[in-house]
Design a protein around this motif. Sequence first.
Motif, PDB file in Angstrom:
ATOM      1  N   LEU A 121     -15.045   0.108   4.531  1.00  0.00           N
ATOM      2  CA  LEU A 121     -15.309  -1.328   4.591  1.00  0.00           C
ATOM      3  C   LEU A 121     -14.702  -2.043   3.386  1.00  0.00           C
ATOM      4  O   LEU A 121     -14.020  -3.063   3.537  1.00  0.00           O
ATOM      5  CB  LEU A 121     -16.807  -1.615   4.666  1.00  0.00           C
ATOM      6  N   ALA A 122     -14.942  -1.519   2.200  1.00  0.00           N
ATOM      7  CA  ALA A 122     -14.428  -2.171   0.990  1.00  0.00           C
ATOM      8  C   ALA A 122     -12.902  -2.165   0.977  1.00  0.00           C
ATOM      9  O   ALA A 122     -12.276  -3.207   0.718  1.00  0.00           O
ATOM     10  CB  ALA A 122     -14.976  -1.475  -0.255  1.00  0.00           C
ATOM     11  N   ALA A 123     -12.290  -1.023   1.264  1.00  0.00           N
ATOM     12  CA  ALA A 123     -10.823  -0.938   1.240  1.00  0.00           C
ATOM     13  C   ALA A 123     -10.212  -1.849   2.303  1.00  0.00           C
ATOM     14  O   ALA A 123      -9.272  -2.603   2.026  1.00  0.00           O
ATOM     15  CB  ALA A 123     -10.372   0.507   1.452  1.00  0.00           C
ATOM     16  N   GLY A 124     -10.737  -1.788   3.503  1.00  0.00           N
ATOM     17  CA  GLY A 124     -10.219  -2.636   4.574  1.00  0.00           C
ATOM     18  C   GLY A 124     -10.366  -4.111   4.266  1.00  0.00           C
ATOM     19  O   GLY A 124      -9.435  -4.906   4.483  1.00  0.00           O
ATOM     20  N   SER A 125     -11.515  -4.497   3.728  1.00  0.00           N
ATOM     21  CA  SER A 125     -11.752  -5.903   3.380  1.00  0.00           C
ATOM     22  C   SER A 125     -10.793  -6.381   2.299  1.00  0.00           C
ATOM     23  O   SER A 125     -10.251  -7.489   2.370  1.00  0.00           O
ATOM     24  CB  SER A 125     -13.192  -6.102   2.896  1.00  0.00           C
ATOM     25  N   LEU A 126     -10.568  -5.543   1.282  1.00  0.00           N
ATOM     26  CA  LEU A 126      -9.649  -5.923   0.204  1.00  0.00           C
ATOM     27  C   LEU A 126      -8.210  -6.023   0.697  1.00  0.00           C
ATOM     28  O   LEU A 126      -7.466  -6.915   0.277  1.00  0.00           O
ATOM     29  CB  LEU A 126      -9.765  -4.939  -0.958  1.00  0.00           C
ATOM     30  N   ILE A 127      -7.821  -5.121   1.596  1.00  0.00           N
ATOM     31  CA  ILE A 127      -6.458  -5.182   2.148  1.00  0.00           C
ATOM     32  C   ILE A 127      -6.271  -6.461   2.964  1.00  0.00           C
ATOM     33  O   ILE A 127      -5.285  -7.179   2.804  1.00  0.00           O
ATOM     34  CB  ILE A 127      -6.147  -3.920   2.976  1.00  0.00           C
ATOM     35  N   VAL A 128      -7.225  -6.754   3.841  1.00  0.00           N
ATOM     36  CA  VAL A 128      -7.147  -7.977   4.654  1.00  0.00           C
ATOM     37  C   VAL A 128      -7.167  -9.207   3.751  1.00  0.00           C
ATOM     38  O   VAL A 128      -6.396 -10.156   3.956  1.00  0.00           O
ATOM     39  CB  VAL A 128      -8.285  -8.018   5.701  1.00  0.00           C
ATOM     40  N   ALA A 129      -8.021  -9.217   2.726  1.00  0.00           N
ATOM     41  CA  ALA A 129      -8.076 -10.358   1.807  1.00  0.00           C
ATOM     42  C   ALA A 129      -6.752 -10.543   1.088  1.00  0.00           C
ATOM     43  O   ALA A 129      -6.259 -11.676   0.952  1.00  0.00           O
ATOM     44  CB  ALA A 129      -9.206 -10.172   0.799  1.00  0.00           C
ATOM     45  N   GLY A 130      -6.148  -9.443   0.650  1.00  0.00           N
ATOM     46  CA  GLY A 130      -4.854  -9.533  -0.025  1.00  0.00           C
ATOM     47  C   GLY A 130      -3.776 -10.095   0.878  1.00  0.00           C
ATOM     48  O   GLY A 130      -2.959 -10.922   0.457  1.00  0.00           O
ATOM     49  N   LEU A 131      -3.770  -9.664   2.134  1.00  0.00           N
ATOM     50  CA  LEU A 131      -2.767 -10.172   3.085  1.00  0.00           C
ATOM     51  C   LEU A 131      -3.029 -11.646   3.421  1.00  0.00           C
ATOM     52  O   LEU A 131      -2.099 -12.447   3.483  1.00  0.00           O
ATOM     53  CB  LEU A 131      -2.764  -9.322   4.353  1.00  0.00           C
ATOM     54  N   SER A 144      -3.268  -5.754  -1.705  1.00  0.00           N
ATOM     55  CA  SER A 144      -3.188  -4.839  -0.557  1.00  0.00           C
ATOM     56  C   SER A 144      -2.390  -3.594  -0.921  1.00  0.00           C
ATOM     57  O   SER A 144      -2.769  -2.469  -0.570  1.00  0.00           O
ATOM     58  CB  SER A 144      -2.556  -5.541   0.634  1.00  0.00           C
ATOM     59  N   ALA A 145      -1.282  -3.803  -1.630  1.00  0.00           N
ATOM     60  CA  ALA A 145      -0.454  -2.667  -2.033  1.00  0.00           C
ATOM     61  C   ALA A 145      -1.216  -1.741  -2.984  1.00  0.00           C
ATOM     62  O   ALA A 145      -1.138  -0.509  -2.860  1.00  0.00           O
ATOM     63  CB  ALA A 145       0.831  -3.164  -2.693  1.00  0.00           C
ATOM     64  N   ALA A 146      -1.962  -2.326  -3.914  1.00  0.00           N
ATOM     65  CA  ALA A 146      -2.724  -1.511  -4.862  1.00  0.00           C
ATOM     66  C   ALA A 146      -3.805  -0.700  -4.156  1.00  0.00           C
ATOM     67  O   ALA A 146      -3.996   0.488  -4.450  1.00  0.00           O
ATOM     68  CB  ALA A 146      -3.349  -2.403  -5.932  1.00  0.00           C
ATOM     69  N   ILE A 147      -4.506  -1.317  -3.224  1.00  0.00           N
ATOM     70  CA  ILE A 147      -5.551  -0.600  -2.489  1.00  0.00           C
ATOM     71  C   ILE A 147      -4.923   0.506  -1.632  1.00  0.00           C
ATOM     72  O   ILE A 147      -5.422   1.634  -1.596  1.00  0.00           O
ATOM     73  CB  ILE A 147      -6.395  -1.555  -1.615  1.00  0.00           C
ATOM     74  N   GLY A 148      -3.824   0.203  -0.960  1.00  0.00           N
ATOM     75  CA  GLY A 148      -3.121   1.222  -0.172  1.00  0.00           C
ATOM     76  C   GLY A 148      -2.664   2.382  -1.041  1.00  0.00           C
ATOM     77  O   GLY A 148      -2.821   3.550  -0.672  1.00  0.00           O
ATOM     78  N   GLY A 150      -4.010   3.285  -3.861  1.00  0.00           N
ATOM     79  CA  GLY A 150      -5.215   3.999  -4.264  1.00  0.00           C
ATOM     80  C   GLY A 150      -5.723   4.941  -3.185  1.00  0.00           C
ATOM     81  O   GLY A 150      -6.182   6.047  -3.468  1.00  0.00           O
ATOM     82  N   LEU A 151      -5.601   4.513  -1.924  1.00  0.00           N
ATOM     83  CA  LEU A 151      -6.017   5.386  -0.816  1.00  0.00           C
ATOM     84  C   LEU A 151      -5.116   6.609  -0.707  1.00  0.00           C
ATOM     85  O   LEU A 151      -5.591   7.725  -0.446  1.00  0.00           O
ATOM     86  CB  LEU A 151      -6.032   4.597   0.498  1.00  0.00           C
TER      87      LEU A 151
END
Length: 188
Positions: A121-131, A144-148, A150-151
Amino acid sequence: MNTPASLHPVQAAEDLSAYTVIDVRTPGEFAAGHLPGAHNVPLDHLGAALPALKAAAARRTLLMVCASGNRSAAACAQLADADIPATTLTGGTTAWIQQGHRVDRDTTAKATWPMERQVRLAAGSLIVAGLALGTLYPPARWLSAAIGGGLVFSAVTNTCGMAAVLAKLPYNRPRTADLDATLQALGR
């Protein structure tokens, strides 16, 4: 890091009373369903619990448990560094439940989502927010790039920094009284 000794759920279920079961998940995850008789010592509190765990290990084999086996394997490694022998449950509570074994639930505590679900949830939300923010402010796409990234790092190293951060949120923390009671019970 050496691979810890592991026990399949069928083997553990044959004589669960031969083990002191330590569940290293967050209190909310523990409340949602844990092996019968398990004690909750969240992974990030393991260092403080070493004396009690050493005492418990002197009486019975420690069986470390989490949702999938990753956190319990990390716990076994930490215990091995302190010369405390422990075994991990292969596949964790997920495999235990899939094998049809019973779990106990704490109906008085508020259950929270499993850590893996919180991370998604947190990763998906941050990616969507970044986009989304990137449409107004293009540099926000770096979030989004940073979270991706990190994953990817999380998958390669089999660690999860986001889970470590989420574990510090209030609903994932043990109440001091609960942890103290658990440590006292283990130390006996």
